[in-house]
Design a protein around this motif. Structure first.
Motif, PDB file in Angstrom:
ATOM      1  N   PRO A  34     -33.268 -25.459 -72.401  1.00  0.00           N
ATOM      2  CA  PRO A  34     -33.056 -26.084 -71.083  1.00  0.00           C
ATOM      3  C   PRO A  34     -32.654 -27.389 -70.684  1.00  0.00           C
ATOM      4  N   LEU A  35     -33.122 -28.366 -71.528  1.00  0.00           N
ATOM      5  CA  LEU A  35     -32.745 -29.820 -71.346  1.00  0.00           C
ATOM      6  C   LEU A  35     -31.259 -29.764 -71.561  1.00  0.00           C
ATOM      7  N   VAL A  36     -30.912 -29.091 -72.960  1.00  0.00           N
ATOM      8  CA  VAL A  36     -29.431 -29.420 -73.388  1.00  0.00           C
ATOM      9  C   VAL A  36     -28.545 -28.885 -72.076  1.00  0.00           C
ATOM     10  N   ALA A  37     -29.005 -27.578 -71.542  1.00  0.00           N
ATOM     11  CA  ALA A  37     -28.254 -27.062 -70.398  1.00  0.00           C
ATOM     12  C   ALA A  37     -28.065 -27.814 -69.496  1.00  0.00           C
ATOM     13  N   LEU A  38     -29.255 -28.690 -69.093  1.00  0.00           N
ATOM     14  CA  LEU A  38     -29.189 -29.658 -67.808  1.00  0.00           C
ATOM     15  C   LEU A  38     -28.363 -30.730 -68.171  1.00  0.00           C
ATOM     16  N   VAL A  39     -28.403 -31.163 -69.185  1.00  0.00           N
ATOM     17  CA  VAL A  39     -27.158 -32.508 -69.581  1.00  0.00           C
ATOM     18  C   VAL A  39     -25.902 -31.938 -69.356  1.00  0.00           C
ATOM     19  N   CYS A  40     -25.709 -30.783 -69.734  1.00  0.00           N
ATOM     20  CA  CYS A  40     -24.373 -29.992 -69.493  1.00  0.00           C
ATOM     21  C   CYS A  40     -23.970 -29.969 -68.072  1.00  0.00           C
ATOM     22  N   TRP A  41     -25.025 -29.281 -67.055  1.00  0.00           N
ATOM     23  CA  TRP A  41     -24.647 -29.315 -65.853  1.00  0.00           C
ATOM     24  C   TRP A  41     -24.236 -30.497 -65.221  1.00  0.00           C
ATOM     25  N   GLN A  42     -25.080 -31.583 -65.652  1.00  0.00           N
ATOM     26  CA  GLN A  42     -24.928 -33.176 -65.131  1.00  0.00           C
ATOM     27  C   GLN A  42     -23.424 -33.384 -65.367  1.00  0.00           C
ATOM     28  N   ALA A  43     -22.926 -33.167 -66.726  1.00  0.00           N
ATOM     29  CA  ALA A  43     -21.564 -33.638 -66.997  1.00  0.00           C
ATOM     30  C   ALA A  43     -20.667 -32.878 -66.227  1.00  0.00           C
ATOM     31  N   ILE A  44     -20.800 -31.472 -66.080  1.00  0.00           N
ATOM     32  CA  ILE A  44     -19.880 -30.757 -65.394  1.00  0.00           C
ATOM     33  C   ILE A  44     -19.803 -31.457 -63.752  1.00  0.00           C
ATOM     34  N   GLU A 276     -41.597 -13.502 -74.454  1.00  0.00           N
ATOM     35  CA  GLU A 276     -40.867 -13.131 -75.414  1.00  0.00           C
ATOM     36  C   GLU A 276     -39.939 -14.261 -75.500  1.00  0.00           C
ATOM     37  N   PRO A 277     -40.207 -15.258 -76.377  1.00  0.00           N
ATOM     38  CA  PRO A 277     -39.635 -16.600 -76.180  1.00  0.00           C
ATOM     39  C   PRO A 277     -38.445 -16.282 -77.214  1.00  0.00           C
ATOM     40  N   PRO A 278     -37.132 -16.869 -76.841  1.00  0.00           N
ATOM     41  CA  PRO A 278     -35.910 -16.879 -77.216  1.00  0.00           C
ATOM     42  C   PRO A 278     -36.029 -17.717 -78.490  1.00  0.00           C
ATOM     43  N   SER A 279     -35.375 -17.342 -79.543  1.00  0.00           N
ATOM     44  CA  SER A 279     -34.969 -18.261 -80.730  1.00  0.00           C
ATOM     45  C   SER A 279     -34.489 -19.795 -80.334  1.00  0.00           C
ATOM     46  N   PRO A 280     -35.149 -20.759 -81.065  1.00  0.00           N
ATOM     47  CA  PRO A 280     -34.605 -21.994 -80.614  1.00  0.00           C
ATOM     48  C   PRO A 280     -33.349 -22.273 -80.926  1.00  0.00           C
ATOM     49  N   LEU A 281     -32.325 -22.987 -80.049  1.00  0.00           N
ATOM     50  CA  LEU A 281     -30.960 -23.264 -80.298  1.00  0.00           C
ATOM     51  C   LEU A 281     -30.834 -24.083 -81.543  1.00  0.00           C
ATOM     52  N   PRO A 282     -30.180 -23.562 -82.575  1.00  0.00           N
ATOM     53  CA  PRO A 282     -29.912 -24.301 -83.867  1.00  0.00           C
ATOM     54  C   PRO A 282     -29.386 -25.891 -83.485  1.00  0.00           C
ATOM     55  N   ALA A 283     -29.650 -26.435 -84.707  1.00  0.00           N
ATOM     56  CA  ALA A 283     -29.230 -28.233 -84.348  1.00  0.00           C
ATOM     57  C   ALA A 283     -27.827 -28.291 -84.181  1.00  0.00           C
ATOM     58  N   TRP A 284     -27.027 -27.466 -84.984  1.00  0.00           N
ATOM     59  CA  TRP A 284     -25.672 -27.418 -84.727  1.00  0.00           C
ATOM     60  C   TRP A 284     -24.916 -27.243 -83.457  1.00  0.00           C
ATOM     61  N   ALA A 285     -25.723 -26.284 -82.785  1.00  0.00           N
ATOM     62  CA  ALA A 285     -25.390 -25.766 -81.354  1.00  0.00           C
ATOM     63  C   ALA A 285     -25.812 -26.745 -80.249  1.00  0.00           C
ATOM     64  N   ARG A 286     -26.834 -27.199 -80.344  1.00  0.00           N
ATOM     65  CA  ARG A 286     -27.479 -28.503 -79.761  1.00  0.00           C
ATOM     66  C   ARG A 286     -26.355 -29.717 -79.648  1.00  0.00           C
ATOM     67  N   ALA A 287     -26.103 -29.874 -80.852  1.00  0.00           N
ATOM     68  CA  ALA A 287     -24.964 -30.869 -80.988  1.00  0.00           C
ATOM     69  C   ALA A 287     -23.575 -30.792 -80.427  1.00  0.00           C
ATOM     70  N   ALA A 288     -23.386 -29.666 -80.732  1.00  0.00           N
ATOM     71  CA  ALA A 288     -22.127 -28.946 -80.127  1.00  0.00           C
ATOM     72  C   ALA A 288     -22.078 -29.092 -78.581  1.00  0.00           C
ATOM     73  N   ALA A 289     -23.461 -28.722 -77.984  1.00  0.00           N
ATOM     74  CA  ALA A 289     -23.479 -28.637 -76.446  1.00  0.00           C
ATOM     75  C   ALA A 289     -23.213 -30.128 -75.918  1.00  0.00           C
ATOM     76  N   LEU A 290     -23.952 -30.874 -76.544  1.00  0.00           N
ATOM     77  CA  LEU A 290     -23.981 -32.293 -76.284  1.00  0.00           C
ATOM     78  C   LEU A 290     -22.821 -33.123 -76.548  1.00  0.00           C
ATOM     79  N   LEU A 291     -22.360 -32.710 -77.402  1.00  0.00           N
ATOM     80  CA  LEU A 291     -20.906 -33.220 -77.684  1.00  0.00           C
ATOM     81  C   LEU A 291     -19.855 -32.870 -76.600  1.00  0.00           C
ATOM     82  N   SER A 292     -19.951 -31.449 -76.400  1.00  0.00           N
ATOM     83  CA  SER A 292     -18.864 -31.256 -75.133  1.00  0.00           C
ATOM     84  C   SER A 292     -19.233 -31.919 -73.734  1.00  0.00           C
ATOM     85  N   ALA A 293     -20.418 -32.011 -73.594  1.00  0.00           N
ATOM     86  CA  ALA A 293     -20.795 -32.691 -72.452  1.00  0.00           C
ATOM     87  C   ALA A 293     -20.415 -34.282 -72.387  1.00  0.00           C
TER      88      ALA A 293
END
Length: 310
Positions: A34-44, A276-293
Motif C-alpha cells: 500500500p505504501l508504494v501504491a500511495l506514492v503512485c497515487w500522489q504522483a498521479i 489470506e495475506p498476499p505475497s509481498p511485492l518483489p523488490a524489482w516491482a517496488r523499484a519499477a513502481a517508484l521509478l514510474s512515480a
C-alpha cells in the motif's frame, strides 16, 4: 496550432485524468504494498495538475518565448511578444489561472475546513473522555464498539467503552496500534489532496475513484504498520477479529467527521487481506513502481522547463 510541448502536456493530462487512475484502481498489486501504491497515487494527482495547467500556460505564453521560463520572464519584464497574440492565447491563460486558483483554493479550503472540524470535535471530546488504561488513549462512554483518532497538532485517540468491553486485551492492542499508525505516518495528509480533487472536479469520475482507492490503501497501510508491533502467535487474525467486531457493532457510526477509524474503508477486503495475506511485492516491482512515480513527476516538469517545440 498548439505548440508540441503544450500538446504533449495535454495528452499526459488526459491520460492521468482517466485511464491511468482507472487502471491503478483496478490493479491487484497495490494491496501487496500500500505504501508504494500511495506514492503512485500522489504522483498521479500532482503530475495531472501540473500537466493540465502547464499545457494551458505553455500555449498561452507561446508568443512570448520558446520555453515557459523565458516566456514568463518576458511577460514579467514587459518585453513585447515575438509572435502575434491571438484570442486563443488569452483564453488559455485565463483558463490556466482559473484552474490553478480553483485547485489550490479548494485544497486550502479543504484543509481549513477539515482542521476546524477536527479541532471542534477534539474540544468537545476532551470534555467527556477519560484516561484509558492504554497509554495515549482516551475512553468514551458509548455502548457501540468504536475506535478512532483525530489527527492534528494535538492528536486524540479515542476508544469507546463498548469497544473495550467487546474486545480482549490482544484485540484492543491491535486496534490501538492501527490508530497509532494513522497518527504516526500522518495518513490524513495523504487523503487531503484527493478530498480537494474530488471537491474541485466532481464531474470527473477519476477524482472519486482516486479518493476511494487512497482511503482503502491508507487503512491497509495502517493495518501493516500495526501488525509489525503486535506480539502473539497470530497478530493478523487478532486484528481481523477486532475489525469485524467494530464493523459489526456500529460500522462508521459515532466516528466524527475528519477522524480516521479502524473501520474506515473496505472492511471486507482488509479482513480477507489479513487472513489470506498476499505475497509481498518483489523488490524489482517496488523499484519499477517508484521509478514510474518519479517519471510521472519528472516528465511534465521537464516539458515545462525545457524549450518548447513550436
Amino acid at each position: 496550432m498548439l505548440p508540441a510541448t503544450a500538446a504533449a502536456l495535454a495528452v499526459l493530462a488526459a491520460l492521468l485524468a482517466w485511464p491511468v487512475p482507472a487502471l491503478l484502481a483496478r490493479a491487484r498489486w497495490p494491496r501487496r504494498d500500500p505504501l508504494v501504491a500511495l506514492v503512485c497515487w500522489q504522483a498521479i494527482g500532482l503530475a495531472g495538475g501540473l500537466s493540465i495547467i502547464g499545457a494551458l500556460l505553455v500555449h498561452g505564453l507561446a508568443p512570448w518565448g520558446h520555453s515557459l521560463p523565458e516566456a514568463a520572464w518576458s511577460v514579467l519584464t514587459g518585453h513585447p511578444a515575438e509572435a502575434p497574440v491571438r484570442g486563443d492565447h488569452w483564453v488559455a491563460l485565463t483558463l490556466a489561472g482559473v484552474l490553478a486558483t480553483e485547485l489550490v483554493g479548494v485544497l486550502l479550503l479543504s484543509w481549513v475546513r477539515t482542521t476546524r472540524t477536527r479541532r471542534r470535535h477534539r474540544e468537545l471530546l476532551e470534555l467527556v473522555v477519560q484516561p484509558a488504561e492504554l497509554p495515549d488513549a482516551r475512553l468514551l462512554e458509548h455502548p457501540a464498539p468504536v475506535a478512532f483518532c483525530i489527527p492534528g497538532a494535538r492528536p486524540l485517540l479515542v476508544l469507546s467503552s463498548g469497544m473495550v468491553a467487546e474486545l480482549d486485551d490482544a484485540q484492543l492492542a491491535a486496534v490501538v496500534a492501527h490508530e497509532r499508525a494513522h497518527l504516526r505516518e500522518h495518513h490524513h495528509l495523504y487523503l487531503l489532496p484527493f478530498v480537494a480533487w474530488e471537491a474541485a472536479l466532481p464531474v470527473l469520475p477519476a477524482a472519486a475513484r482516486a479518493h476511494v482507492a487512497v482511503r482503502t490503501l491508507v487503512e491497509m497501510r495502517a493495518d501493516d504498520v500495526a501488525l509489525a508491533s503486535l506480539p502473539g502467535p497470530a497478530p493478523r487474525r487478532t486484528l481481523a477479529q477486532a475489525i469485524v467486531v467494530a464493523a459489526g457493532g456500529a460500522g462508521g457510526a459515532g466516528v466524527p467527521s475528519g477522524a480516521l477509524a479502524v473501520t474506515g474503508s473496505a472492511v471486507g477486503a482488509r479482513v480477507v487481506r489479513l487472513i489470506e495475506p498476499p505475497s509481498p511485492l518483489p523488490a524489482w516491482a517496488r523499484a519499477a513502481a517508484l521509478l514510474s512515480a518519479g517519471l510521472l513527476l519528472l516528465v511534465p516538469t521537464a516539458l515545462l522547463l525545457l524549450p518548447a517545440a513550436l
